[in-house]
Design a protein around this motif. Structure first.
Motif, short mmCIF file in Angstrom:
data_model
loop_
_atom_site.label_atom_id
_atom_site.label_comp_id
_atom_site.label_asym_id
_atom_site.label_seq_id
_atom_site.Cartn_x
_atom_site.Cartn_y
_atom_site.Cartn_z
N ALA A 36 32.77 1.33 27.31
CA ALA A 36 31.53 1.11 28.17
C ALA A 36 30.83 2.15 26.30
N GLU B 200 31.03 1.00 23.81
CA GLU B 200 29.97 0.22 23.63
C GLU B 200 28.23 0.67 22.60
N ARG B 201 28.31 1.88 23.53
CA ARG B 201 27.27 2.74 23.92
C ARG B 201 27.60 3.34 22.52
N ILE C 83 25.45 9.96 26.73
CA ILE C 83 25.68 8.59 27.29
C ILE C 83 26.67 8.70 28.38
N ARG D 236 25.13 8.97 31.59
CA ARG D 236 24.88 7.40 32.07
C ARG D 236 25.66 6.04 31.87
N VAL D 237 26.95 6.36 31.58
CA VAL D 237 27.89 5.20 31.69
C VAL D 237 28.21 5.39 32.99
N ASP E 245 25.72 4.29 36.10
CA ASP E 245 25.98 2.64 35.61
C ASP E 245 26.86 1.87 36.16
#
Lengths: 395, 395
Positions: free
Chosen positions: B337, B340-341, B373, B376-377, B380
């Motif tokens: 993830a 990907e970000r 980030i 946030r991962v 999420d």
């Protein structure tokens, strides 16, 4: 395809290149490919390139391309390292297959690194092994019951003499020895039928007739039914059955990939992969026929016009690879003078002038022009002038 | 110089690259250099490139550049092959120096290929050798009089834990063992004082912190007073004292060049040589200080904002290399993830998320953005969704 295909290469204008048996020229498309790998793969994909750009599978993928050119099935060839390392891998695996025998047989025409690697392996094993070398024409008779492995280069780097791969392999195997062929001067030069020969191992390089570029990766072939028995002495992580499991102990891959060692040279491998594309519609029989024609033309013309030179290569085409060598007392100086005049061959001590014939980018006009220049070099005899000898370090 | 020097690299816009400990990014100037080597050297000089373009001397010339970065004198380092091969060379030479001892000591934190190569060498020698591995913090106590060679990687690839090179070398030598350091995660990452440590051998790779590109050549160091005693097990022709004399038997070069084996990968070596230029005005002490600052900022922020993650690396900077690792149950999915970000780190089984800190192209703003980030991962928790797990092959 019809030969030659000079437009597939970026050859310097005005040069006649008779040294493709040492370093092949630059195929068109390779600069663009390498640039893309550097900028778009390494530069943009970064670490993701190992998966996203297929770098991890590249040694086996490129191996399959080479396999087709040497008469080997898919999945039997993998790329990596240098030819010296591949000789070590093949030889150490061969010795492990014949633990009760102590002799490695080779010939005096083998390229020295093959012999040196065998010597190094013998010192390392320190278990009474012997490297026995005989004259090339005495190999068959020397394959006795003591011989664990026969290690030969099919085509002699100095003379171009070609061994009979099928016949020697049969004799070796009849005597219970393991057969290893070095195809340095064969791959891309002539038809090779590895599978048909039945040999256990083969190795080779790709910067000569395959035009992979300076320092291009080497290859190793293991006969498919023996893959599981081929013990990797150089047990690197990329030959492990599960490299990314990071297990504490080594388990070899169940495929030819066990002959991989460390991280592959991606830039170099990509240059080679691109260079190999031009073989896609090449018929090796056609290459061989054209190579013999060019070689025979060269021999005929040199013998007619340059009587100072003595043919060192076998006169019969079937006994020769794709190069022609002449002995000449002033060979070193003559080769320097030839190169200065735009004909590139090379010199091997003590007195051998070597000329490689590569029908992909050479034709009869080139051969005739090369002989014209050679004849002039021999007429001019610059090496008789002490000042020239001094400047050119001719002793 | 002042750090960072992002303008020295071609980094993809918007990406935070925390994986320079695995594959360094593309330095500016490298694409042009490689292109010139392909088109102007290989393409135009052809076989003459070995002399005219300095290809033959390149492994030693580049070795001198690496030497400066690892505290080694000129003429003590040479480039070539892969790190696995260099481990094999160092270890086989070390064992030959202690013929009466049979134990190779390493630790469970060593990179697997070092252990695998040792296992392969032991099988090959078939003379009662033993590879003994202990936990990293038990190494010093395990160096007994049985130990022929101690083979350690200074910085643990998984945890970033750093050995005390000077102290362990002294203990090894006091016990009569030969010391071999693997600098894979040290060269270009931190100050290394090889000469000061007195170790006999060191090896390393150049595609991590030295940014040499995928598959860049490895290096080997031999302590200068031991060069003559370092027996090359991989006795390739370019390690011969006179490679172009084509002698039938091997005589090692009287210099570090005896550790050369086969034909060097010129394209790859040239990319590395160019990449090394950017180190010319780099002070390793400055790099190390900046690396520790970035790493400590990362640890502090992650521990404050991502309590699900557990620090695996040593907390004390002096005990750590230039990477920080956290264990996390869903580490694999979380790293996917993150990537990907636009935050690239990597994952090592079973549950380790690795982040490399490379002050040449990273600053505190990058580190803070990466933690944002990551947080946030973790909020999420995409991996809780069975459809995501299936698509991303998360088990």
């Amino acid at each position: 395809m019809s030969l030659p295909k000079k437009d597939l290469f970026d050859l310097p204008a005005g040069l006649i290149y008779l040294d493709g048996n040492s370093l092949g020229p630059l195929p068109k498309g390779v600069p663009e490919k390498v640039q893309a790998v550097v900028a778009e793969e390494w530069g943009a994909a970064l670490i993701r390139g190992w998966n996203a750009c297929g770098w991890m599978e590249q040694p086996a993928r490129v191996g399959d391309r080479v396999a087709r050119l040497i008469g080997a099935p898919k999945g039997s060839v993998v790329m990596g390292d240098t030819l010296s390392i591949k000789v070590f891998q093949a030889l150490s695996a061969a010795l492990a297959m014949r633990p009760d025998r102590k002799v490695i047989l080779s010939d005096t025409g083998n390229f020295p690194t093959d012999l040196y690697m065998a010597e190094g392996l013998i010192r390392l094993k320190d278990a009474g092994y012997e490297l026995r070398t005989v004259a090339p024409n005495e190999v068959s008779g020397a394959i006795t019951g003591e011989v664990a492995a026969v290690l030969l280069t099919e085509v002699d780097y100095r003379t171009g003499r070609k061994h009979d791969m099928g016949a020697i392999t049969r004799i070796a195997q009849d005597a219970g020895a393991v057969m290893i062929w070095d195809l340095a001067h064969s791959a891309g030069a002539l038809e090779v039928d590895l599978a048909g020969s039945g040999c256990e191992f083969a190795v080779g390089c790709t910067y000569k007739y395959l035009n992979g570029g300076p320092g291009a990766p080497a290859f190793i072939y293991v006969r498919p039914d023996l893959t599981d028995q081929a013990e990797p002495a150089l047990a690197g992580w990329l030959g492990h059955s599960a490299p990314f499991a990071f297990e504490p102990s080594y388990t070899p891959a169940p495929s030819i990939e066990r002959m991989r060692v460390g991280t592959p040279p991606v830039l170099q491998m990509s240059a080679l992969e691109e260079a190999l594309r031009l073989w896609d519609d090449v018929d090796m029989a056609e290459i061989r026929a054209a190579s013999l024609e060019l070689s025979e033309l060269f021999i005929r013309e040199v013998e007619a016009r340059c009587p100072e030179l003595t043919l060192v290569s076998p006169r019969e085409g079937a006994l020769r690879g794709s190069q022609v060598s002449f002995a000449f007392e002033h060979g070193y100086a003559a080769m320097q003078a030839l190169i200065e005049r735009g004909v590139i061959g090379d010199f091997r001590a003590p007195n051998v002038m070597r000329f490689g014939f590569t029908p992909l980018y050479l034709d009869a006009t080139d051969v005739m022009a090369a002989v014209d220049i050679l004849a002039r070099v021999l007429t001019d005899r610059l090496w008789d002038d002490p000042a020239y000898r001094k400047t050119n370090r001719v002793t």
